[in-house]
Scaffold this motif. Structure first.
Motif, mmCIF file in Angstrom:
data_model
loop_
_atom_site.group_PDB
_atom_site.id
_atom_site.type_symbol
_atom_site.label_atom_id
_atom_site.label_comp_id
_atom_site.label_asym_id
_atom_site.label_seq_id
_atom_site.Cartn_x
_atom_site.Cartn_y
_atom_site.Cartn_z
ATOM 1 N N VAL A 110 21.857 8.584 -35.676
ATOM 2 C CA VAL A 110 23.564 8.914 -36.265
ATOM 3 C C VAL A 110 24.243 8.910 -34.868
ATOM 4 C CG1 VAL A 110 23.009 9.762 -38.514
ATOM 5 C CG2 VAL A 110 23.286 11.094 -36.434
ATOM 6 N N ALA A 111 25.675 8.704 -35.089
ATOM 7 C CA ALA A 111 26.532 8.652 -34.186
ATOM 8 C C ALA A 111 27.023 10.109 -33.714
ATOM 9 C CB ALA A 111 27.806 7.690 -34.382
ATOM 10 N N VAL A 121 23.771 -11.467 -43.764
ATOM 11 C CA VAL A 121 24.122 -12.716 -43.088
ATOM 12 C C VAL A 121 25.581 -12.591 -42.664
ATOM 13 C CG1 VAL A 121 24.635 -15.262 -43.524
ATOM 14 C CG2 VAL A 121 22.784 -14.068 -44.701
ATOM 15 N N ALA A 122 26.477 -12.025 -43.139
ATOM 16 C CA ALA A 122 27.876 -11.893 -42.822
ATOM 17 C C ALA A 122 27.725 -11.011 -41.373
ATOM 18 C CB ALA A 122 28.909 -11.443 -43.529
ATOM 19 N N ARG A 123 26.969 -10.018 -41.626
ATOM 20 C CA ARG A 123 26.914 -8.862 -40.291
ATOM 21 C C ARG A 123 26.280 -9.785 -39.250
ATOM 22 N NH1 ARG A 123 28.667 -3.999 -40.687
ATOM 23 N NH2 ARG A 123 29.596 -3.426 -42.809
ATOM 24 N N GLY A 124 25.093 -10.368 -39.386
ATOM 25 C CA GLY A 124 24.354 -11.236 -38.644
ATOM 26 C C GLY A 124 25.309 -12.474 -37.643
ATOM 27 N N ALA A 125 26.222 -13.001 -38.524
ATOM 28 C CA ALA A 125 27.145 -14.059 -38.001
ATOM 29 C C ALA A 125 28.045 -13.094 -36.860
ATOM 30 C CB ALA A 125 27.885 -14.746 -38.818
ATOM 31 N N ARG A 126 28.525 -12.069 -37.227
ATOM 32 C CA ARG A 126 29.622 -11.290 -36.703
ATOM 33 C C ARG A 126 28.833 -10.653 -35.495
ATOM 34 N NH1 ARG A 126 33.361 -6.288 -38.741
ATOM 35 N NH2 ARG A 126 34.061 -5.590 -36.775
ATOM 36 N N ARG A 127 27.822 -10.268 -35.598
ATOM 37 C CA ARG A 127 27.133 -9.564 -34.490
ATOM 38 C C ARG A 127 26.747 -10.722 -33.149
ATOM 39 N NH1 ARG A 127 23.893 -5.121 -33.706
ATOM 40 N NH2 ARG A 127 25.863 -4.062 -34.815
ATOM 41 N N THR A 128 26.380 -12.015 -33.809
ATOM 42 C CA THR A 128 26.038 -13.036 -32.911
ATOM 43 C C THR A 128 27.277 -13.422 -32.165
ATOM 44 O OG1 THR A 128 24.311 -13.817 -34.144
ATOM 45 C CG2 THR A 128 25.199 -15.379 -32.848
ATOM 46 N N TRP A 129 28.518 -13.418 -32.908
ATOM 47 C CA TRP A 129 29.792 -13.859 -32.260
ATOM 48 C C TRP A 129 30.192 -12.696 -31.222
ATOM 49 C CZ3 TRP A 129 33.511 -17.384 -31.601
ATOM 50 C CH2 TRP A 129 34.720 -17.018 -31.325
ATOM 51 N N GLU A 130 30.118 -11.420 -31.524
ATOM 52 C CA GLU A 130 30.373 -10.528 -30.896
ATOM 53 C C GLU A 130 29.481 -10.407 -29.376
ATOM 54 O OE1 GLU A 130 31.694 -6.947 -33.788
ATOM 55 O OE2 GLU A 130 29.642 -7.064 -33.040
ATOM 56 N N ILE A 131 28.137 -10.795 -29.572
ATOM 57 C CA ILE A 131 27.233 -10.719 -28.261
ATOM 58 C C ILE A 131 27.638 -11.867 -27.376
ATOM 59 C CG2 ILE A 131 25.071 -10.879 -27.466
ATOM 60 C CD1 ILE A 131 24.267 -9.406 -29.777
ATOM 61 N N PRO A 184 33.914 1.580 -40.916
ATOM 62 C CA PRO A 184 32.805 2.636 -40.892
ATOM 63 C C PRO A 184 32.045 2.430 -39.899
ATOM 64 C CG PRO A 184 32.434 0.931 -42.467
ATOM 65 C CD PRO A 184 33.756 0.801 -42.093
ATOM 66 N N VAL A 185 31.475 3.625 -39.223
ATOM 67 C CA VAL A 185 30.344 3.763 -38.229
ATOM 68 C C VAL A 185 29.085 4.082 -38.896
ATOM 69 C CG1 VAL A 185 29.864 4.785 -36.072
ATOM 70 C CG2 VAL A 185 32.139 3.942 -36.397
ATOM 71 N N ARG A 186 28.037 3.443 -38.868
ATOM 72 C CA ARG A 186 27.074 3.846 -39.664
ATOM 73 C C ARG A 186 25.894 4.568 -38.601
ATOM 74 N NH1 ARG A 186 25.055 0.096 -44.529
ATOM 75 N NH2 ARG A 186 23.739 1.890 -44.606
ATOM 76 N N SER A 187 25.891 4.289 -37.340
ATOM 77 C CA SER A 187 24.711 4.475 -36.565
ATOM 78 C C SER A 187 25.240 4.661 -35.047
ATOM 79 C CB SER A 187 23.719 3.520 -36.577
ATOM 80 O OG SER A 187 23.974 2.242 -36.259
ATOM 81 N N TRP A 188 24.502 4.819 -34.024
ATOM 82 C CA TRP A 188 24.672 4.991 -32.816
ATOM 83 C C TRP A 188 25.075 3.803 -32.211
ATOM 84 C CZ3 TRP A 188 26.564 8.513 -29.511
ATOM 85 C CH2 TRP A 188 26.621 8.334 -28.077
ATOM 86 N N SER A 189 24.431 2.587 -32.373
ATOM 87 C CA SER A 189 24.392 1.334 -31.871
ATOM 88 C C SER A 189 25.613 0.712 -32.606
ATOM 89 C CB SER A 189 23.267 0.480 -32.158
ATOM 90 O OG SER A 189 23.073 0.359 -33.776
ATOM 91 N N ASP A 190 26.088 0.901 -33.877
ATOM 92 C CA ASP A 190 27.294 0.402 -34.575
ATOM 93 C C ASP A 190 28.446 1.015 -33.695
ATOM 94 O OD1 ASP A 190 28.842 -0.892 -36.042
ATOM 95 O OD2 ASP A 190 28.611 0.802 -37.846
#
Length: 460
Positions: free
Chosen positions: A130-131, A334-344, A166-172
């Motif tokens: 957790v964060a 899938v939506a979060r996977g696309a967003r994470r790919t874009w961010e990275i 929302p922030v769900r975890s430390w990595s988030d």
């Protein structure tokens, strides 16, 4: 055994990424009516070779597995020439839009693979810390924002407090802060305080974060260290801790009425109180823990490093971090996977650009040795971390190939974009000159990456 795991994990990672990338080129080339002569995984002498009955494509697995290629029918290649009947299937005879699509297909395939891998990870679920924040160092961004340690961040928004996510975890939290730091934005972080008395907003100013601070340990530089409860991992026989009644599993909450901010602060306090009694507030038990007050007197000992007399109670410590199961539904994954790919992907491009301008260190470049090391480490942690690692490398491969450097896909894409804009193809003479320049760039980048690998390996 670890070396074997690293070799196997590296081979699987490179094999998957190369096949996906080259199959992107191959699949779109076939859709565009281009004849593919060879699909090679690796370079050098073929270890396996076969020919497709319908396509006539030669498939090969070669001895040097660091890469691969798709060879298409092309009039510009040296050789005996092309039969007139095959000319319509030559790559160079295709409309420029088709050539652009074929070149783009490889990197796009890597991005699609990353999206799917991240989607599997998000849908499967993963236990993450957790964060919760540790006590920030003085005069850091976190300290200036008012964090004292023990807070758990639950949301982050813009400086006006709107568009909160929302922030769900430390990595988030890390990804959201990285994005804000790159854009030099001010944000508002909503967090439960460490005393359980309420939820508060903290205004965090990231507008003055330097480019050098945005690195692997940027969270620590900003004062955002991962926090958690300090627990007793073990007690030495006949020690001050044992005489006081401390036991493995106890959670240390306070010392002499002051909240414990982490292992370093607690150890420093014990060292400074040799021969003087201290009162520990300890939490013991499971679902319904008991709070105990235990008194212990640190034993005076001589520190071998400093030569000074310090206090010691004889207890081993460990940080007990709370975790949360981060899991999403199929569509959201899938939506979060696309967003994470874009961010990275955007982060990789920005970092590379800043390395070119000297705003970021070239030590961030990594080569095959580092990739193999991380492949092995992630594989030992489990298949979910390995899939995440594979997605990261797939994005890096896609971004690298899109760089406008001749020899890479991005260089060819640049030629075809110029042709589409001017109506004239880039002359073969200019292509030859640029290819040589591009080859020098690739060799230089590879040499730097290999040097960084060796530097990390032998610590010089």
């Amino acid at each position: 055994m670890n070396l074997l795991i690293e070799i196997v994990a590296f081979a699987v990672a490179i094999g998957v990424l190369v096949v996906v990338h080259e199959y992107g080129h191959y699949g779109v080339a076939r859709l565009c009516g281009v004849k593919v002569l060879r699909f090679s995984i690796g370079f050098g002498r073929p270890l396996l070779r076969w020919v497709g009955k319908k396509s006539g494509t030669e498939w090969a697995v070669c001895a040097l597995p660091l890469g691969g290629y798709v060879k298409m029918l092309d009039e510009r290649d040296p050789g005996p020439g092309i039969a007139p009947a095959d000319l319509p299937f030559a790559f160079n005879r295709q409309h420029v839009a088709k050539r652009i699509a074929i070149v783009l297909a490889g990197p796009v395939a890597n991005f699609v693979l990353a999206i799917l891998l991240f989607a599997v990870v998000f849908a499967t679920g993963v236990m993450e810390p957790v964060a919760t924040l540790a006590t920030p160092a003085p005069d850091t961004v976190a300290a200036r924002a008012g964090f004292e340690g023990g807070e758990t961040v639950v949301a982050i928004g813009d400086e006006h407090g709107s568009e909160t996510e929302p922030v769900r975890s430390w990595s988030d939290l890390r990804w959201k802060l990285l994005d804000a730091a790159f854009d030099h934005r001010r944000v508002v972080m909503r967090a439960h305080d460490g005393h359980g008395t309420g939820t508060y907003d903290f205004r965090v100013d990231l507008s003055r974060v330097s480019e050098q601070d945005v690195s692997d340990d940027f969270m620590a530089k900003l004062g955002f260290d991962e926090g958690g409860a300090l627990a007793v991992a073990g007690v030495e026989p006949n020690s001050a801790a044992e005489r006081a009644g401390l036991a493995a599993g106890d959670v240390l909450r306070a010392v002499d009425g002051k909240r414990i901010d982490g292992a370093d602060a607690f150890i420093a306090y014990v060292k400074s109180h040799s021969g003087r009694p201290i009162v520990l507030q300890v939490e013991r038990g499971g679902a319904a823990p008991n709070l105990l007050a235990l008194t212990t007197t640190p034993v005076a000992e001589r520190d071998a490093h400093s030569g000074h007399t310090i206090g010691r109670i004889g207890a081993a410590l460990a940080t007990k971090v709370a975790t949360v199961d981060v899991r999403y539904g199929p569509i959201d994954s899938v939506a979060r996977g696309a967003r994470r790919t874009w961010e990275i992907g955007i982060y990789s491009l920005r970092m590379f650009g800043r390395m070119l301008t000297g705003e970021a260190s070239i030590k961030n470049l990594s080569g095959p040795v580092t990739i193999a090391d991380y492949a092995g480490k992630s594989a030992r942690l489990g298949w979910v971390p390995f899939l995440s690692f594979l997605a990261l490398v797939s994005i890096s491969l896609g971004v690298l190939n899109l760089l406008p450097i001749p020899v890479l896909d991005g260089g060819h894409l640049l030629y075809y974009l110029v042709e589409a804009a001017t109506g004239k193809a880039v002359s073969e003479r200019w292509q030859l000159v640029l290819q040589r320049a591009g080859l020098v760039c690739i060799v230089a980048l590879s040499a730097i990456a290999l040097f960084n690998d060796l530097a990390r390996l032998i610590h010089f």
